[in-house]
Design a protein around this motif. Structure first.
Motif, PDB file in Angstrom:
ATOM      1  N   UNK A  52       0.857  -1.175   0.000  1.00 28.61           N
ATOM      2  CA  UNK A  52       0.000   0.000   0.000  1.00 28.61           C
ATOM      3  C   UNK A  52       0.893   1.225   0.000  1.00 28.61           C
ATOM      4  N   UNK A  53       0.499   2.252  -0.754  1.00 26.22           N
ATOM      5  CA  UNK A  53       1.307   3.456  -0.805  1.00 26.22           C
ATOM      6  C   UNK A  53       0.440   4.693  -0.936  1.00 26.22           C
ATOM      7  N   UNK A  54       0.731   5.680  -0.104  1.00 29.91           N
ATOM      8  CA  UNK A  54       0.168   7.012  -0.239  1.00 29.91           C
ATOM      9  C   UNK A  54       1.067   7.723  -1.232  1.00 29.91           C
ATOM     10  N   UNK A  55       0.602   7.840  -2.470  1.00 26.12           N
ATOM     11  CA  UNK A  55       1.403   8.453  -3.521  1.00 26.12           C
ATOM     12  C   UNK A  55       1.256   9.959  -3.589  1.00 26.12           C
ATOM     13  N   UNK A  56       0.361  10.522  -2.774  1.00 22.85           N
ATOM     14  CA  UNK A  56       0.166  11.969  -2.776  1.00 22.85           C
ATOM     15  C   UNK A  56      -0.026  12.486  -4.182  1.00 22.85           C
ATOM     16  N   UNK A  57       0.762  13.480  -4.539  1.00 25.10           N
ATOM     17  CA  UNK A  57       0.689  14.052  -5.894  1.00 25.10           C
ATOM     18  C   UNK A  57       1.929  13.666  -6.695  1.00 25.10           C
ATOM     19  N   UNK A  58       2.567  12.574  -6.300  1.00 20.98           N
ATOM     20  CA  UNK A  58       3.803  12.134  -6.951  1.00 20.98           C
ATOM     21  C   UNK A  58       3.577  11.789  -8.414  1.00 20.98           C
ATOM     22  N   UNK A  59       4.627  11.876  -9.165  1.00 23.14           N
ATOM     23  CA  UNK A  59       4.599  11.538 -10.584  1.00 23.14           C
ATOM     24  C   UNK A  59       5.740  10.598 -10.901  1.00 23.14           C
ATOM     25  N   UNK A  60       6.749  11.098 -11.611  1.00 25.95           N
ATOM     26  CA  UNK A  60       7.852  10.258 -12.075  1.00 25.95           C
ATOM     27  C   UNK A  60       8.616   9.565 -10.954  1.00 25.95           C
ATOM     28  N   UNK A  61       8.554  10.099  -9.728  1.00 22.76           N
ATOM     29  CA  UNK A  61       9.233   9.437  -8.615  1.00 22.76           C
ATOM     30  C   UNK A  61       8.615   8.075  -8.291  1.00 22.76           C
ATOM     31  N   UNK A  62       7.453   7.764  -8.867  1.00 22.47           N
ATOM     32  CA  UNK A  62       6.813   6.461  -8.660  1.00 22.47           C
ATOM     33  C   UNK A  62       7.278   5.412  -9.672  1.00 22.47           C
ATOM     34  N   UNK A  63       8.163   5.793 -10.569  1.00 22.27           N
ATOM     35  CA  UNK A  63       8.607   4.905 -11.646  1.00 22.27           C
ATOM     36  C   UNK A  63       9.072   3.550 -11.125  1.00 22.27           C
ATOM     37  N   UNK A  64      10.037   3.539 -10.218  1.00 17.56           N
ATOM     38  CA  UNK A  64      10.567   2.274  -9.700  1.00 17.56           C
ATOM     39  C   UNK A  64       9.528   1.526  -8.882  1.00 17.56           C
ATOM     40  N   UNK A  65       8.685   2.248  -8.171  1.00 18.46           N
ATOM     41  CA  UNK A  65       7.662   1.633  -7.321  1.00 18.46           C
ATOM     42  C   UNK A  65       6.634   0.878  -8.160  1.00 18.46           C
ATOM     43  N   UNK A  66       6.312   1.396  -9.342  1.00 14.26           N
ATOM     44  CA  UNK A  66       5.290   0.785 -10.191  1.00 14.26           C
ATOM     45  C   UNK A  66       5.857  -0.227 -11.180  1.00 14.26           C
ATOM     46  N   UNK A  67       7.151  -0.191 -11.417  1.00 17.09           N
ATOM     47  CA  UNK A  67       7.773  -1.023 -12.448  1.00 17.09           C
ATOM     48  C   UNK A  67       7.603  -2.514 -12.168  1.00 17.09           C
ATOM     49  N   UNK A  68       7.305  -3.246 -13.219  1.00 16.54           N
ATOM     50  CA  UNK A  68       7.256  -4.710 -13.221  1.00 16.54           C
ATOM     51  C   UNK A  68       6.270  -5.311 -12.224  1.00 16.54           C
ATOM     52  N   UNK A  69       5.259  -4.589 -11.838  1.00 18.04           N
ATOM     53  CA  UNK A  69       4.236  -5.125 -10.930  1.00 18.04           C
ATOM     54  C   UNK A  69       3.289  -6.045 -11.704  1.00 18.04           C
TER      55      UNK A  69
END
Length: 177
Positions: A52-69
């Motif tokens: 679970x993640x509170x992504x707030x208003x994040x954008x490109x900083x989520x790249x690694x977090x979302x990759x290959x899920x």
């Protein structure tokens, strides 16, 4: 063990799922995604393989977090042109089309993240958006009553999505509703 239990164990062993709540908590209804994730965390124990993640208003900083899920379940306020309070579920091919036409500040960033992950071959196998059309995006910490009432439905939809992919949630014993 029943077939359903075996599927759940098998699913959790091979799955990498991200439940991502996004939104700006300072803009009333815009914070619904973050609030839904906070409530889920309070109410349920999550199996291995589910983050679970509170992504707030994040954008490109989520790249690694979302990759290959295996799956990303994105919870957000969405502008679809429907009446405020309308709950929507979008999946896979519907998601990029939605981001191209329905813009809010963080959705531009998420659109870029998904495009980048597609180019690099690291796009999640499945992307699901659980959203609600906001009523009030003015400055303030409180959501409108209409949107706050939709939280239970949105929480239920996230729980259903996880159950459908073999990752059922277990309610916390001290859960307060």
């Amino acid at each position: 063990m029943g077939n359903r239990d075996e599927q759940a164990l098998q699913g959790s062993a091979n799955m990498s799922v991200l439940v991502l709540g996004v939104g700006n908590m300072l803009l009333k209804d815009e914070g619904i995604g973050v609030r839904v994730v906070e409530e889920l965390e309070k109410r349920y124990e999550f199996p291995e393989g589910v983050d679970l993640l509170d992504g707030g208003t994040a954008g490109m900083e989520l790249l690694d977090t979302m990759a290959k899920r295996s799956c990303v379940i994105l919870v957000d306020a969405v502008k679809t042109g429907a009446e405020p309070g309308t709950v929507v579920r979008l999946a896979d091919d519907e998601v990029p089309a939605f981001f191209r036409t329905k813009i809010s500040p963080h959705q531009v960033g998420l659109s870029d993240v998904l495009a980048t992950l597609t180019i690099t071959g690291e796009k999640p196998e499945s992307v699901i958006v659980i959203g609600v059309v906001p009523k009030d995006l003015g400055t303030g910490l409180e959501m409108s009553a209409e949107i706050e009432q939709k939280m239970e439905e949105m929480i239920g939809l996230v729980v259903q999505e996880l159950d459908a992919i073999g990752l059922p949630l277990k309610p916390r014993s001290a859960s307060v509703h």
